[in-house]
Design a protein around this motif. Structure first.
Motif, short mmCIF file in Angstrom:
data_model
loop_
_atom_site.label_atom_id
_atom_site.label_comp_id
_atom_site.label_asym_id
_atom_site.label_seq_id
_atom_site.Cartn_x
_atom_site.Cartn_y
_atom_site.Cartn_z
N ILE A 1 -43.19 51.47 -11.11
CA ILE A 1 -41.87 51.04 -11.57
C ILE A 1 -40.92 51.13 -10.38
CG2 ILE A 1 -39.98 51.52 -13.15
CD1 ILE A 1 -42.04 52.75 -15.04
N VAL A 2 -40.33 50.03 -10.03
CA VAL A 2 -39.42 49.96 -8.88
C VAL A 2 -37.99 49.90 -9.41
CG1 VAL A 2 -38.80 48.71 -6.79
CG2 VAL A 2 -41.18 48.76 -7.56
N ALA A 3 -37.13 50.79 -8.90
CA ALA A 3 -35.75 50.85 -9.38
C ALA A 3 -34.85 51.37 -8.26
CB ALA A 3 -35.64 51.76 -10.61
N PRO A 4 -33.57 50.99 -8.27
CA PRO A 4 -32.63 51.52 -7.28
C PRO A 4 -32.32 52.98 -7.55
CG PRO A 4 -31.47 50.12 -8.84
CD PRO A 4 -32.93 50.00 -9.16
N ALA A 5 -31.99 53.71 -6.51
CA ALA A 5 -31.74 55.15 -6.65
C ALA A 5 -30.59 55.56 -5.73
CB ALA A 5 -32.99 55.95 -6.32
N GLU A 6 -30.01 56.71 -6.06
CA GLU A 6 -28.90 57.26 -5.27
C GLU A 6 -29.11 58.76 -5.14
OE1 GLU A 6 -23.99 57.35 -5.26
OE2 GLU A 6 -25.11 56.68 -7.02
N LEU A 7 -28.81 59.26 -3.97
CA LEU A 7 -28.96 60.70 -3.68
C LEU A 7 -27.63 61.38 -3.95
CD1 LEU A 7 -31.20 62.58 -2.56
CD2 LEU A 7 -30.12 62.34 -0.33
N LEU A 8 -27.65 62.34 -4.86
CA LEU A 8 -26.43 63.07 -5.23
C LEU A 8 -26.65 64.56 -5.03
CD1 LEU A 8 -25.47 61.22 -8.54
CD2 LEU A 8 -24.59 60.79 -6.24
N GLU B 1 -30.21 66.01 -5.77
CA GLU B 1 -30.98 65.42 -6.86
C GLU B 1 -30.91 63.91 -6.73
OE1 GLU B 1 -27.57 65.41 -10.38
OE2 GLU B 1 -29.09 66.99 -10.33
N VAL B 2 -31.92 63.24 -7.26
CA VAL B 2 -32.04 61.79 -7.17
C VAL B 2 -31.76 61.18 -8.53
CG1 VAL B 2 -33.53 59.85 -6.53
CG2 VAL B 2 -33.75 62.03 -5.34
N HIS B 3 -30.84 60.24 -8.59
CA HIS B 3 -30.54 59.52 -9.83
C HIS B 3 -31.09 58.10 -9.71
CE1 HIS B 3 -27.17 62.17 -11.70
NE2 HIS B 3 -28.14 62.90 -11.17
N VAL B 4 -31.99 57.76 -10.61
CA VAL B 4 -32.68 56.47 -10.60
C VAL B 4 -32.19 55.65 -11.79
CG1 VAL B 4 -34.91 55.30 -10.51
CG2 VAL B 4 -34.68 57.63 -9.64
N ARG C 1 -30.38 56.07 -16.80
CA ARG C 1 -30.33 56.96 -15.65
C ARG C 1 -31.43 58.01 -15.78
NH1 ARG C 1 -26.58 57.85 -11.70
NH2 ARG C 1 -25.24 56.30 -12.72
N VAL C 2 -32.24 58.12 -14.75
CA VAL C 2 -33.34 59.09 -14.71
C VAL C 2 -33.03 60.08 -13.58
CG1 VAL C 2 -35.81 59.40 -14.31
CG2 VAL C 2 -34.99 57.39 -15.57
N GLN C 3 -33.08 61.36 -13.94
CA GLN C 3 -32.80 62.41 -12.95
C GLN C 3 -34.12 62.94 -12.40
OE1 GLN C 3 -30.45 65.64 -14.44
NE2 GLN C 3 -30.79 66.93 -12.64
N ALA C 4 -34.20 63.00 -11.07
CA ALA C 4 -35.40 63.51 -10.39
C ALA C 4 -34.97 64.45 -9.27
CB ALA C 4 -36.23 62.35 -9.83
N SER D 1 -28.34 55.74 -0.62
CA SER D 1 -29.01 54.92 -1.63
C SER D 1 -30.35 54.45 -1.09
CB SER D 1 -28.15 53.72 -2.03
OG SER D 1 -27.89 52.90 -0.90
N GLY D 2 -31.19 54.03 -2.01
CA GLY D 2 -32.52 53.55 -1.63
C GLY D 2 -33.26 53.00 -2.83
N VAL D 3 -34.58 52.99 -2.74
CA VAL D 3 -35.44 52.44 -3.78
C VAL D 3 -36.50 53.47 -4.13
CG1 VAL D 3 -37.06 50.60 -4.39
CG2 VAL D 3 -35.05 50.08 -3.01
N VAL D 4 -36.74 53.62 -5.42
CA VAL D 4 -37.76 54.57 -5.91
C VAL D 4 -38.91 53.79 -6.51
CG1 VAL D 4 -38.23 56.21 -7.77
CG2 VAL D 4 -36.31 56.60 -6.24
N ARG D 5 -40.14 54.25 -6.24
CA ARG D 5 -41.35 53.72 -6.88
C ARG D 5 -42.00 54.85 -7.66
NH1 ARG D 5 -43.38 48.85 -5.17
NH2 ARG D 5 -42.28 47.85 -3.43
N LEU D 6 -42.01 54.70 -8.99
CA LEU D 6 -42.60 55.71 -9.87
C LEU D 6 -44.01 55.28 -10.25
CD1 LEU D 6 -39.56 56.41 -12.24
CD2 LEU D 6 -40.32 57.78 -10.29
#
Length: 491
Positions: free
Chosen positions: A249-256, A389-392, A441-444, A458-463
């Protein structure tokens, strides 16, 4: 039959004429021409009659029955059988004056074998055989059996040099069949039978025939390159259906930052100095800004004079031994000292310090020297150095494939060549509207701390979401869109 009788009549007349007087060459030529014209007219009459019988029928079965009946009556036959090509073999389709066909009976097999024998020789076969007959007519001999008299004629039907069927004529006497007439008849009537056969097909056979035609046109022997390309494409499709792969699953993400500290103005006043800006790293206790202290210093001097006056009053009251006046003076002195303590605390708080070691992630760049601030107004936002933490933002179509403990990789735009391992902690239950789409919003969290990260990157996450066929991965969104459309249209 009428043409044969007329021929004999003309022959008789010619013999009588010979007995009386010898005809001149001109009369003989005219007589021969008349005989040929009459014979041609007879052939044409037979052909037109047969065409009328076939065209009058609306179905293949009716056309075959009419064709068999017309052949029987025109040529004085006892039995007429018609077979059409079905697959690679002939199949008995009609027998004159017989409504029910038993294709498995021995008699039916003999009829089909005799017609197959004519098709194998690609010519009209007659029994008894003539001196110029080709091959051994085993099937016709078997069909004739022990009968001493009788005639059989098998005629193959071709359209564009392709076998479409055959018909067989039988009669008890040994009169010869008009082979030329039957040959012309087969050439004229075979296309009509083919058209009836095509018109009698169901939609599935029509589709299959059209598909075979187009495949033969584009994938025939004259196009080996196209055939090789289609074979390769077929192998790719089969491979994509059988081979599995990891799908993500590819989705945009942000580092907080996991924790944030707000630095607010402790009182109303004016900014004296802004010592840091957004992006600066600070240490605990470091001064990051100062408020103007001049008004507070003047107020402190005023409070000092109030203390001195109250102290003098207190001493005078004690010297007068007036207990009441002494108590009042003592209270005023305590009040003046308290006010002075308040001013001192305000002076101490005019220097704003960082409560933690971290990074300044927000600072009002418009705050310059002399800018007014209000009590409680946020001036800085500081985040710890390594607690992120990473918010996807996951599309609603993929959120059901996300679960707690799921692993993935984060690729930041500032660090495109490095992948950071993450673990899903939770999924927010409420969707957010983002760029015209609903996202959850998914918290990782990061599996390992990285020192050079900054909040807001910001970046891209692959789950990792398991394994699926290659075709399934490629058409997953299309399948969901089609399923949704089907549900809307059909329910």
């Amino acid at each position: 039959m009428g043409s044969l009788a007329d021929n004999s009549r003309y022959a008789t007349a010619g013999a009588n004429a010979d007995s009386k007087e010898a005809p001149t060459p001109e009369i003989a030529a005219l007589h021969a021409r008349a005989v040929r014209a009459e014979r041609l007219a007879g052939h044409q009459a037979v052909l037109v009659g047969m065409l009328a019988e076939l065209l009058a029928s609306n179905s293949l079965e009716g056309a075959l029955d009419a064709f068999a009946g017309a052949l029987q009556s025109k040529f004085g036959c006892d039995r007429v059988a018609i077979a059409l090509v079905a697959g690679n073999d002939l199949s008995l389709s009609a027998v004159s004056q017989q409504a029910v066909l038993e294709a498995s009976s021995s008699e039916a097999r003999l009829l089909v074998d005799a017609m197959c024998e004519a098709c194998a020789q690609e010519s009209i076969v007659c029994w008894p055989p003539t001196s110029d007959a080709l091959g051994v007519l085993v099937a016709h001999r078997a069909l004739a059996g022990r009968r001493l008299t009788g005639a059989i004629c098998s005629v193959p039907l071709y359209v564009n040099q392709e076998l479409v069927g055959a018909f067989l004529l039988e009669r008890r006497d040994q009169r010869a069949f008009p082979v030329q007439t039957l040959e012309r008849l087969s050439v004229c009537l075979a296309p009509l039978l083919t058209l009836h056969k095509k018109a009698d097909r169901g939609w599935l056979r029509v589709f299959g025939s059209s598909l075979n035609t187009h495949l033969g046109r584009y994938l025939g022997n004259e196009r080996p390159g196209m055939r090789a390309l289609c074979i390769l494409a077929g192998l790719l499709v089969v491979g994509s259906l059988t081979m599995t792969m990891r799908w993500q699953i590819v989705a945009p993400a942000e580092l907080l930052s996991n924790e944030r500290r707000l630095i607010t103005a402790p009182q109303n006043g004016f900014v004296s100095d802004m010592l840091v800006i957004a992006g600066d790293r600070v240490t605990e206790g470091q001064v990051i800004a100062r408020l103007d202290r001049r008004e507070m210093q003047l107020e402190a001097a005023s409070r000092d004079s109030d203390i001195a006056m109250a102290d003098a009053e207190f001493r005078a009251a004690m010297a007068s031994y007036d207990r009441q006046a002494t108590g009042i003076a003592r209270a005023r002195l305590a009040q003046a000292r308290a006010r002075r303590e308040g001013v001192e605390q305000r002076l101490n708080r005019s220097d704003l310090t960082s409560p933690i070691d971290g990074l300044v992630i927000a600072a009002d760049a418009a705050r310059t020297s002399g800018t007014a601030v209000s009590r409680g107004e946020t001036l800085f936002e500081i985040a710890p150095n390594a607690d992120f933490e990473v918010h996807v933002l996951v599309d609603e179509a993929d959120v059901y494939d996300v679960f707690e403990g799921q692993t993935g990789m984060l690729s930041l735009r500032a660090m495109p060549g490095e992948g950071l391992s993450i673990v899903v902690e939770s999924v927010y239950p409420v969707a957010e509207a983002n760029e015209g789409m609903n996202r959850f919003r998914v918290q990782a969290t990061l599996s390992e701390p990285v020192g050079k990260l900054r909040p807001g990157q910001s970046g891209v996450v692959r789950l990792d979401a398991g394994r699926m066929s290659v075709m399934g991965v490629m058409t997953r969104r299309l399948n969901r869109a089609l399923a949704e459309l089907w549900w809307r249209l059909v329910g």
